[in-house]
Design a protein around this motif. Structure first.
Motif, PDB file in Angstrom:
ATOM      1  N   ASN A 279       0.886  -1.280   0.026  1.00 13.41           N
ATOM      2  CA  ASN A 279      -0.168  -0.008  -0.005  1.00 13.41           C
ATOM      3  C   ASN A 279       0.843   1.220   0.095  1.00 13.41           C
ATOM      4  O   ASN A 279       1.105   1.951   1.109  1.00 13.41           O
ATOM      5  N   PRO A 280       1.627   1.551  -1.215  1.00  6.44           N
ATOM      6  CA  PRO A 280       2.491   2.621  -1.090  1.00  6.44           C
ATOM      7  C   PRO A 280       1.794   3.967  -0.729  1.00  6.44           C
ATOM      8  O   PRO A 280       2.626   4.792  -0.112  1.00  6.44           O
ATOM      9  N   GLY A 281       0.877   4.228  -0.833  1.00 14.17           N
ATOM     10  CA  GLY A 281       0.019   5.432  -0.626  1.00 14.17           C
ATOM     11  C   GLY A 281       0.098   5.520   0.876  1.00 14.17           C
ATOM     12  O   GLY A 281       0.444   6.750   1.605  1.00 14.17           O
ATOM     13  N   MET A 282      -0.058   4.556   1.439  1.00 13.20           N
ATOM     14  CA  MET A 282      -0.187   4.552   3.069  1.00 13.20           C
ATOM     15  C   MET A 282       1.108   4.489   3.504  1.00 13.20           C
ATOM     16  O   MET A 282       1.157   4.943   4.812  1.00 13.20           O
ATOM     17  N   SER A 283       2.064   4.116   2.999  1.00 13.36           N
ATOM     18  CA  SER A 283       3.513   4.385   3.586  1.00 13.36           C
ATOM     19  C   SER A 283       3.576   5.867   3.455  1.00 13.36           C
ATOM     20  O   SER A 283       4.217   6.415   4.694  1.00 13.36           O
ATOM     21  N   ARG A 284       3.289   6.786   2.947  1.00 12.21           N
ATOM     22  CA  ARG A 284       3.436   8.101   2.864  1.00 12.21           C
ATOM     23  C   ARG A 284       2.688   8.719   4.036  1.00 12.21           C
ATOM     24  O   ARG A 284       3.223   9.579   4.459  1.00 12.21           O
ATOM     25  N   VAL A 285       1.433   8.340   4.202  1.00 11.24           N
ATOM     26  CA  VAL A 285       0.753   8.775   5.466  1.00 11.24           C
ATOM     27  C   VAL A 285       1.562   8.216   6.689  1.00 11.24           C
ATOM     28  O   VAL A 285       1.642   9.080   7.649  1.00 11.24           O
ATOM     29  N   MET A 286       2.047   7.013   6.795  1.00 10.75           N
ATOM     30  CA  MET A 286       2.735   6.288   7.992  1.00 10.75           C
ATOM     31  C   MET A 286       3.881   7.312   8.171  1.00 10.75           C
ATOM     32  O   MET A 286       4.340   7.264   9.571  1.00 10.75           O
ATOM     33  N   ILE A 287       4.569   7.939   7.406  1.00  8.19           N
ATOM     34  CA  ILE A 287       5.711   8.536   7.710  1.00  8.19           C
ATOM     35  C   ILE A 287       5.566  10.229   7.671  1.00  8.19           C
ATOM     36  O   ILE A 287       6.347  10.878   7.953  1.00  8.19           O
ATOM     37  N   GLY A 288       4.226  10.624   7.591  1.00  6.15           N
ATOM     38  CA  GLY A 288       3.798  11.647   7.716  1.00  6.15           C
ATOM     39  C   GLY A 288       3.885  12.847   6.697  1.00  6.15           C
ATOM     40  O   GLY A 288       3.668  14.134   6.470  1.00  6.15           O
ATOM     41  N   ASP A 289       4.646  12.202   5.304  1.00  9.47           N
ATOM     42  CA  ASP A 289       5.179  13.102   4.149  1.00  9.47           C
ATOM     43  C   ASP A 289       3.726  13.527   3.688  1.00  9.47           C
ATOM     44  O   ASP A 289       3.780  14.566   3.028  1.00  9.47           O
ATOM     45  N   ALA A 290       2.749  12.703   3.629  1.00 10.75           N
ATOM     46  CA  ALA A 290       1.514  13.155   3.082  1.00 10.75           C
ATOM     47  C   ALA A 290       0.878  14.141   3.883  1.00 10.75           C
ATOM     48  O   ALA A 290      -0.138  14.846   3.430  1.00 10.75           O
ATOM     49  N   LEU A 291       0.915  14.318   5.113  1.00 11.92           N
ATOM     50  CA  LEU A 291       0.434  15.008   6.304  1.00 11.92           C
ATOM     51  C   LEU A 291       1.037  16.538   6.224  1.00 11.92           C
ATOM     52  O   LEU A 291       0.617  17.431   6.943  1.00 11.92           O
ATOM     53  N   VAL A 292       1.994  16.838   5.427  1.00 10.18           N
ATOM     54  CA  VAL A 292       2.653  18.124   5.529  1.00 10.18           C
ATOM     55  C   VAL A 292       1.789  19.117   5.072  1.00 10.18           C
ATOM     56  O   VAL A 292       1.112  18.948   3.997  1.00 10.18           O
ATOM     57  N   LEU A 293       1.727  20.394   6.118  1.00  5.35           N
ATOM     58  CA  LEU A 293       0.656  21.329   5.762  1.00  5.35           C
ATOM     59  C   LEU A 293      -0.612  21.061   6.161  1.00  5.35           C
ATOM     60  O   LEU A 293      -1.603  21.865   5.804  1.00  5.35           O
ATOM     61  N   GLU A 294      -1.034  19.715   6.532  1.00  8.08           N
ATOM     62  CA  GLU A 294      -2.148  19.283   6.962  1.00  8.08           C
ATOM     63  C   GLU A 294      -2.453  19.787   8.481  1.00  8.08           C
ATOM     64  O   GLU A 294      -1.499  20.116   8.981  1.00  8.08           O
ATOM     65  N   HIS A 295      -3.589  19.408   8.925  1.00  7.54           N
ATOM     66  CA  HIS A 295      -4.009  19.811  10.425  1.00  7.54           C
ATOM     67  C   HIS A 295      -2.924  18.811  11.341  1.00  7.54           C
ATOM     68  O   HIS A 295      -2.627  17.738  11.053  1.00  7.54           O
ATOM     69  N   GLU A 296      -2.358  19.508  12.346  1.00  6.66           N
ATOM     70  CA  GLU A 296      -1.391  19.086  13.142  1.00  6.66           C
ATOM     71  C   GLU A 296      -1.942  17.665  14.232  1.00  6.66           C
ATOM     72  O   GLU A 296      -1.171  16.803  14.141  1.00  6.66           O
ATOM     73  N   ARG A 297      -3.323  17.653  14.074  1.00  6.46           N
ATOM     74  CA  ARG A 297      -3.826  16.499  14.799  1.00  6.46           C
ATOM     75  C   ARG A 297      -3.505  15.188  14.074  1.00  6.46           C
ATOM     76  O   ARG A 297      -3.424  14.059  14.721  1.00  6.46           O
ATOM     77  N   LEU A 298      -3.321  15.053  12.823  1.00  2.00           N
ATOM     78  CA  LEU A 298      -3.046  14.255  11.771  1.00  2.00           C
ATOM     79  C   LEU A 298      -1.872  13.412  12.092  1.00  2.00           C
ATOM     80  O   LEU A 298      -1.607  12.258  12.315  1.00  2.00           O
ATOM     81  N   GLN A 299      -0.881  14.378  12.356  1.00  3.24           N
ATOM     82  CA  GLN A 299       0.660  13.718  12.608  1.00  3.24           C
ATOM     83  C   GLN A 299       0.653  13.233  14.015  1.00  3.24           C
ATOM     84  O   GLN A 299       1.196  12.461  14.339  1.00  3.24           O
ATOM     85  N   GLU A 300      -0.129  13.908  14.837  1.00  2.00           N
ATOM     86  CA  GLU A 300      -0.181  13.251  16.517  1.00  2.00           C
ATOM     87  C   GLU A 300      -0.864  12.038  16.313  1.00  2.00           C
ATOM     88  O   GLU A 300      -0.364  11.001  17.206  1.00  2.00           O
ATOM     89  N   ARG A 301      -1.678  11.644  15.490  1.00  2.00           N
ATOM     90  CA  ARG A 301      -2.527  10.429  15.494  1.00  2.00           C
ATOM     91  C   ARG A 301      -1.391   9.368  14.897  1.00  2.00           C
ATOM     92  O   ARG A 301      -1.286   8.135  15.427  1.00  2.00           O
ATOM     93  N   ILE A 302      -0.554   9.657  13.868  1.00  2.00           N
ATOM     94  CA  ILE A 302       0.541   8.932  13.501  1.00  2.00           C
ATOM     95  C   ILE A 302       1.413   8.699  14.509  1.00  2.00           C
ATOM     96  O   ILE A 302       2.048   7.415  14.669  1.00  2.00           O
ATOM     97  N   ASN A 303       1.957   9.691  15.270  1.00  2.00           N
ATOM     98  CA  ASN A 303       2.939   9.579  16.420  1.00  2.00           C
ATOM     99  C   ASN A 303       2.425   8.430  17.355  1.00  2.00           C
ATOM    100  O   ASN A 303       3.047   7.741  17.792  1.00  2.00           O
ATOM    101  N   LEU A 304       1.064   8.734  17.796  1.00  2.00           N
ATOM    102  CA  LEU A 304       0.506   8.052  18.604  1.00  2.00           C
ATOM    103  C   LEU A 304       0.423   6.284  18.069  1.00  2.00           C
ATOM    104  O   LEU A 304       0.563   5.301  18.868  1.00  2.00           O
ATOM    105  N   LEU A 305       0.077   6.157  16.941  1.00  2.00           N
ATOM    106  CA  LEU A 305       0.246   4.659  16.038  1.00  2.00           C
ATOM    107  C   LEU A 305       1.651   4.027  16.560  1.00  2.00           C
ATOM    108  O   LEU A 305       1.921   3.058  16.782  1.00  2.00           O
ATOM    109  N   PHE A 306       2.849   4.821  16.296  1.00  2.00           N
ATOM    110  CA  PHE A 306       4.214   4.294  16.434  1.00  2.00           C
ATOM    111  C   PHE A 306       4.436   4.159  17.813  1.00  2.00           C
ATOM    112  O   PHE A 306       5.310   3.205  18.061  1.00  2.00           O
ATOM    113  N   ASP A 307       3.993   4.883  18.647  1.00  2.00           N
ATOM    114  CA  ASP A 307       3.964   4.607  20.024  1.00  2.00           C
ATOM    115  C   ASP A 307       3.361   3.414  20.494  1.00  2.00           C
ATOM    116  O   ASP A 307       3.995   2.585  21.101  1.00  2.00           O
ATOM    117  N   LYS A 308       2.213   3.124  19.936  1.00  2.00           N
ATOM    118  CA  LYS A 308       1.572   1.725  20.233  1.00  2.00           C
ATOM    119  C   LYS A 308       2.382   0.588  19.740  1.00  2.00           C
ATOM    120  O   LYS A 308       2.449  -0.505  20.355  1.00  2.00           O
TER     121      LYS A 308
END
Length: 207
Positions: free
Chosen positions: A118-147
């Motif tokens: 799922n290449p598109g999802m890899s960009r979501v997982m590293i936050g690359d696709a979330l640049v300039l988007e709402h900061e809460r999105l990156q916070e959710r990815i950070n939480l996922l990696f914490d889990k």
């Protein structure tokens, strides 16, 4: 794609009811998320805009906002998919493999394979696709990696012979950093450098 906002005309005078082309609301939401993921899979893709997303689907931007309140909510839909998929894969491993380095290695391998498929999802997982988007999105990815890190730590602590808490913490953090590095390389190489490249040999060095 045809404009789904219009109804088709009757083919004869005997047909009083036009046939709708418009998909059900749930189908349209899924289509929007699938198209967003597909746009993210394009190597070197710029930031995805609602205009480009709407154009790809063949609807107006207003039509997108009938299903999602904002673009951030669309990305949250992708993050929900990633989160559910990742946690489901982790449960599969912990249900089948006893705690220890093999379990931790298997978790890392499956998560990287998921991103590779799922290449598109890899960009979501590293936050690359979330640049300039709402900061809460990156916070959710950070939480996922914490889990993910917490589970790897738990897997290593349950090993036989036992691994100390400090060692488990250190190794788990290294494994997460390794995963993130592989995902970044995958995305920035235009999806040419696969996350699974020499994976078992690399994990054997870490574990």
């Amino acid at each position: 794609m045809a404009d789904t906002e219009h109804l088709t005309a009757p083919s004869s005078d005997d047909e009083a009811t036009p046939v709708r082309k418009r998909p059900r609301p749930g189908e349209r939401r899924l289509q929007i998320l699938q198209t967003l993921a597909a746009l993210l899979e394009q190597p070197g893709a710029e930031r995805v805009t609602t205009a480009s997303l709407a154009a790809k689907i063949g609807v107006s931007e207003a039509a997108l906002y009938r299903h999602f309140a904002s673009k951030a909510q669309m990305f949250e839909g992708l993050i929900d998919f990633v989160d559910q998929s990742v946690m489901g894969l982790i449960r599969q491993v912990t249900d089948r493999e006893p705690a220890g380095p093999v379990q931790a290695s298997r978790i890392v391998a499956l998560l990287l394979q998921f991103a590779e498929k799922n290449p598109g999802m890899s960009r979501v997982m590293i936050g690359d696709a979330l640049v300039l988007e709402h900061e809460r999105l990156q916070e959710r990815i950070n939480l996922l990696f914490d889990k993910i890190e917490a589970q790897l730590r738990q897997s290593l602590k349950g090993a036989e012979p036992a691994v100390s808490a400090s060692d488990a913490q250190l190794i788990a953090s290294v494994l997460v950093a390794f995963m993130q590095g592989r995902l970044q390389r995958f995305a920035r190489s235009g999806f040419k450098r696969l996350p699974s490249e020499h994976l078992q040999a690399a994990l054997a060095r870490v574990l």
